[in-house]
Design a protein around this motif. Structure first.
Motif, PDB file in Angstrom:
ATOM      1  N   MET A 117       1.110  -1.108   0.212  1.00 59.00           N
ATOM      2  CA  MET A 117      -0.279   0.097   0.094  1.00 59.00           C
ATOM      3  C   MET A 117       0.718   1.466  -0.122  1.00 59.00           C
ATOM      4  O   MET A 117       0.384   2.263  -0.688  1.00 59.00           O
ATOM      5  CB  MET A 117      -1.560  -0.367   1.126  1.00 59.00           C
ATOM      6  N   ALA A 118       2.000   1.659   0.722  1.00 60.70           N
ATOM      7  CA  ALA A 118       2.812   2.240   0.942  1.00 60.70           C
ATOM      8  C   ALA A 118       3.425   2.586  -0.132  1.00 60.70           C
ATOM      9  O   ALA A 118       3.378   3.827  -1.190  1.00 60.70           O
ATOM     10  CB  ALA A 118       4.001   2.226   1.679  1.00 60.70           C
ATOM     11  N   ALA A 175       2.990   9.353  -5.416  1.00 61.37           N
ATOM     12  CA  ALA A 175       3.360  10.594  -5.632  1.00 61.37           C
ATOM     13  C   ALA A 175       3.816  10.954  -6.293  1.00 61.37           C
ATOM     14  O   ALA A 175       4.297  12.320  -6.710  1.00 61.37           O
ATOM     15  CB  ALA A 175       3.224  10.518  -4.125  1.00 61.37           C
ATOM     16  N   GLU A 219     -10.989  -0.716   2.806  1.00 60.08           N
ATOM     17  CA  GLU A 219     -10.929  -0.223   2.137  1.00 60.08           C
ATOM     18  C   GLU A 219     -11.520  -0.844   0.947  1.00 60.08           C
ATOM     19  O   GLU A 219     -11.840  -2.573   1.120  1.00 60.08           O
ATOM     20  CB  GLU A 219      -9.346  -0.497   1.554  1.00 60.08           C
ATOM     21  N   GLU A 273       1.929   1.708  -3.449  1.00 55.46           N
ATOM     22  CA  GLU A 273       1.549   2.531  -4.498  1.00 55.46           C
ATOM     23  C   GLU A 273       1.507   3.976  -3.839  1.00 55.46           C
ATOM     24  O   GLU A 273       1.241   4.687  -5.219  1.00 55.46           O
ATOM     25  CB  GLU A 273      -0.014   1.715  -3.881  1.00 55.46           C
ATOM     26  N   ALA A 274       1.035   4.181  -2.627  1.00 54.08           N
ATOM     27  CA  ALA A 274       1.055   5.066  -2.643  1.00 54.08           C
ATOM     28  C   ALA A 274       1.803   5.799  -2.915  1.00 54.08           C
ATOM     29  O   ALA A 274       2.090   7.139  -3.660  1.00 54.08           O
ATOM     30  CB  ALA A 274       0.809   5.857  -1.187  1.00 54.08           C
ATOM     31  N   GLU A 275       3.380   5.584  -3.208  1.00 55.51           N
ATOM     32  CA  GLU A 275       4.621   6.172  -3.562  1.00 55.51           C
ATOM     33  C   GLU A 275       4.620   6.293  -4.669  1.00 55.51           C
ATOM     34  O   GLU A 275       4.855   7.482  -4.999  1.00 55.51           O
ATOM     35  CB  GLU A 275       5.695   5.458  -2.544  1.00 55.51           C
TER      36      GLU A 275
END
Length: 116
Positions: A39-40, A47, A116, A42-44
């Motif tokens: 999840m981190a 960004a 989610e 994918e968010a990165e």
């Protein structure tokens, strides 16, 4: 159904392993660590894509573009390593952490993941 599938199915029903079932909690902590890492990541990635689109929108000369892109890469690499290190600690894979805190982290993450 694998052991992890069974554990996650039980968690769905609000049934968690006994606090002294180290193998079950280790499997759940490993699942939580890997899932939260994904999840981190994918968010990165999102960004980074946004940042690069903004950088491209500035129409910078090549040397300035490369300099700013490399600075952004260094910052993101450092931030990503810190995030991974924090997750390893959170789930008990680095350093010493109380088992109760690891169990709490797993169950809290499970609630977020499930929502989610």
């Amino acid at each position: 159904m694998t052991g992890l599938d069974r554990l996650l199915d039980d968690a769905e029903r609000g049934r968690w392993p006994a606090s002294d079932d180290a193998d079950a909690w280790l499997a759940l902590a490993n699942w939580a660590f890997q899932t939260e890492c994904l999840m981190a990541d994918e968010a990165e990635n999102l960004a980074w894509e946004t940042e690069m689109r903004e950088l491209l929108g500035r129409d910078l000369p090549y040397p300035e573009f490369v300099e700013q892109r490399m600075a952004a890469l260094r910052y993101r690499l450092r931030a990503r390593k810190l995030a991974q290190s924090n997750l390893r600690y959170k789930y008990g894979f680095r350093g010493t952490r109380r088992h109760r805190l690891i169990r709490t982290a797993v169950s809290l993450f499970y609630a977020v993941w499930r929502a989610e």
